[in-house]
Motif scaffolding. Structure first.
Motif: not given
Length: 232
Positions: A130-134
């Protein structure tokens, strides 16, 4: 001879670009040597065909001779360095005719890896994805962050398969593809859009949607292969 380690900005620090994602102080000397040399080759700061000279590189990078030699042998096994008796070690040339062959392997394995990652991802890894998606959604247009994020997405998805054999195999083929990407980066259209495609892939893996993850990963490889063919 002057060192071949040069960045486009002239900064020879080994913590730019690909190597910026490594916390090298927590790694063994052998692993640090491998990651540093690997990323200098992938980013073309050690250019194709250039000699991999032990003395200047160990001094410049702060790497011991034994871990440096271990790294060179490991990179030889991954087709990134060629060792010639009585001549020395050299970065392998980028053979553009190999691109279609590399893409053929990745087309089969990337989708499988995405599917397995969606099946096996842990809660902690979902937070990481999810952090990578951001990061993907806020991607700037410069080459270094674009390639850094792309690399992090691919390697994280591979790790989420929880299959070390699959992770290592795909990592090697991804490395070969990255060098080709770096070589033609400035000529490729819509590079940012290519990396932004990862947002949907990460979402599918997070949600455990195996079929969609597989489909998106294969389409991503196809888009990359087509874009490279357009400029070579």
């Amino acid at each position: 001879m002057s060192s071949a380690v040069n960045s486009p900005s002239g900064d020879s620090s080994p913590v730019d670009g690909f190597t910026g994602m490594h916390r090298t102080q927590n790694l063994s000397q052998a692993e640090r040597a491998y990651l540093t040399l690997r990323d200098l080759i992938l980013s073309l700061r050690l250019s194709p065909g250039s000699p991999v000279q032990e003395e200047p590189l160990t001094k410049e990078l702060g790497i011991g001779r034994t871990p440096f030699r271990e790294a060179v042998k490991r990179l030889q096994a991954e087709s990134l360095i060629a060792i010639y008796p009585r001549r020395g070690s050299f970065v392998t040339e980028v053979n553009i005719t190999d691109h279609a062959l590399i893409a053929d392997v990745r087309r089969q394995l990337e989708g499988h890896a995405a599917q397995r990652a969606a099946e096996r991802v842990t809660e902690a890894e979902r937070g990481e994805l999810e952090e990578l998606r951001e990061l993907v959604e806020a991607l700037p247009g410069e080459q270094a962050p674009i390639m850094d994020v792309d690399t992090r997405v691919h390697r994280t998805v591979y790790r989420c398969t929880h299959n070390g054999y699959l992770e290592n195999t795909l990592g090697q083929y991804y490395n070969l593809a990255v060098r080709i990407w770096c070589l033609f980066f400035d000529r490729l259209p819509d590079v940012t859009d290519h990396v932004v495609e990862h947002g949907e892939l990460l979402k599918a893996v997070i949600e455990g949607d195996t079929e969609r993850a597989d489909r998106i990963a294969v389409a991503h490889v196809d888009h990359f292969e087509h874009a490279i063919r357009q400029v070579i």
